[in-house]
Scaffold this active site. Structure first.
Site, PDB file in Angstrom:
ATOM      1  N   SER A 170       1.107  -1.280  -0.108  1.00  0.00           N
ATOM      2  CA  SER A 170       0.197  -0.279   0.144  1.00  0.00           C
ATOM      3  C   SER A 170       0.699   1.470  -0.170  1.00  0.00           C
ATOM      4  CB  SER A 170      -0.631  -0.054   1.506  1.00  0.00           C
ATOM      5  OG  SER A 170      -1.605   0.647   1.451  1.00  0.00           O
ATOM      6  N   TYR A 183      -2.093  -0.478  10.541  1.00  0.00           N
ATOM      7  CA  TYR A 183      -1.903  -1.259   8.796  1.00  0.00           C
ATOM      8  C   TYR A 183      -1.112  -0.564   8.069  1.00  0.00           C
ATOM      9  CZ  TYR A 183      -3.853  -0.459   4.810  1.00  0.00           C
ATOM     10  OH  TYR A 183      -4.217  -1.684   2.907  1.00  0.00           O
TER      11      TYR A 183
END
Length: 278
Positions: A170, A183
Site C-alpha cells: 500500500s 495498518y
C-alpha cells in the site's frame, strides 16, 4: 484509457477496460486470495478473461463461490476472442498455514499447475496509536503479513521456475496516515518482506513483486467517499485528483505476471495517482 474525472463528480474513478494483452498467460493457473469482492474479484475476473485459470479464495466462502459462479457465467456469455479461464471458489483463512497448502492442492487438482500467486487478502483497521489494542495489532500482522508469508511459502513449494508471486502492499507503507498506525506498519512489513522473498526465491527462478495502491474505489475505502471531508482531503493529496479503480491496479498486476516482466523482481509498483509524492 480515458480519464472520466468531471467537475460534477470529482471523485469518480476510471473503470475503462484495460486493453493490454499478454497471450502467453492463457492456460496458466493462478491463486488469488481475498477474491470474493473488490480488487481480488477484479483480479480473478481479469485473469480469467485472458485465459488464466484461477482459484479464488476468501474467508467468506459463500460469497467467494457466488463471485466465482458470477464470473464464470459472465465469461461464458461473452464473445471472447480466446477461450476464457475458469474460476474455482475456495475458502481460506490466510493466518492458517494449512489453508494455504490446501489452496495449492486445489489448484494442482483442478488445473495441474500453479504459475501465479496473488496475496491480496488484507484488513484495514482504524485506531489512534494510543488506542491500538494488542488484539488489533496481532490481527493485522497475522492477516496482512503472515498471510503473505504463508501464501508465498505455499506457492514456492509447488511453482516451477518462471512462476510469479505478487503481494499487495500500500502507499501507506510509505506515507503515514493518522489512525492507521497498525495498518501502515503491516504494509511496510509487506514491502520489505517482498524484497526478502525476491532474494531468496530467486534461487528457484520465482519472481516476487508487490503493488502499492493508493485511494482505490473498493469497499475497503468506501468510507472516503461517504465522508465529504475525507474525500476532499483524498483528492487534494492525489495529483490526478480522483480515486483509482480496481481495473487500474489490475493493469500493473497483469504486467508483473507476464513474460514482459521476466527480469523484474523485488520491486513495489505504486498505483496511487502520485499521492506518495505529496
Amino acid at each position: 484509457m480515458t480519464d472520466t474525472t468531471d467537475a460534477q463528480n470529482p471523485g469518480r474513478t476510471d473503470s475503462a477496460q484495460m486493453t493490454a494483452v499478454y497471450p502467453e498467460l492463457a492456460g496458466r493457473a493462478a491463486v488469488v486470495t481475498g477474491a470474493a469482492r473488490g480488487m481480488g474479484a477484479a483480479f480473478a475476473e481479469g485473469l480469467a478473461t485472458r485465459g488464466v485459470n484461477v482459484v479464488g479464495a476468501d474467508i467468506n466462502d459463500e460469497q467467494m463461490n457466488a463471485t466465482a459462479a458470477e464470473i464464470n457465467t459472465s465469461l461464458a456469455a461473452q464473445s471472447l476472442a480466446d477461450t476464457p479461464g475458469r474460476v474455482v471458489g475456495a475458502r481460506v483463512d490466510v493466518t492458517d498455514v494449512a489453508d494455504h497448502e490446501a489452496l495449492a492442492q486445489i489448484a494442482l487438482k483442478e488445473f495441474g499447475r500453479i504459475d501465479f500467486w496473488i496475496n491480496n487478502a488484507g484488513i484495514f483497521p482504524f485506531a489512534p496509536v494510543d488506542e491500538i489494542s494488542p488484539e488489533q495489532i496481532s490481527a493485522v500482522l497475522d492477516v496482512n503479513v503472515e498471510g503473505v508469508l504463508f501464501g508465498a511459502q505455499a506457492a514456492a513449494r509447488h511453482m516451477e521456475p518462471g512462476g510469479a508471486i505478487v503481494n499487495m502492499s500500500s502507499v501507506s507503507a510509505l506515507r503515514i496516515r493518522r489512525g492507521r498506525g497498525a495498518y501502515c506498519t503491516s504494509k511496510a512489513a509487506v514491502a520489505h518482506l517482498t524484497e526478502s522473498l525476491a532474494v531468496e526465491l530467486g534461487d528457484k527462478g520465482i519472481r516476487v513483486n508487490s503493488i502499492a495502491p493508493g485511494y482505490i474505489d473498493t469497499e475497503m475505502t468506501r468510507w472516503v467517499q461517504e465522508d465529504p471531508a475525507a474525500l476532499k482531503h483524498a483528492l487534494d493529496v492525489v495529483p490526478l485528483h480522483r480515486l483509482g479503480s480496481p481495473e487500474e491496479v489490475f493493469g500493473p498486476l497483469l504486467f508483473l505476471l507476464s513474460d514482459s516482466a521476466r527480469y523484474v523482481t523485488g520491486h513495489s509498483i505504486a498505483v496511487d495517482g502520485g499521492s506518495r509524492h505529496v
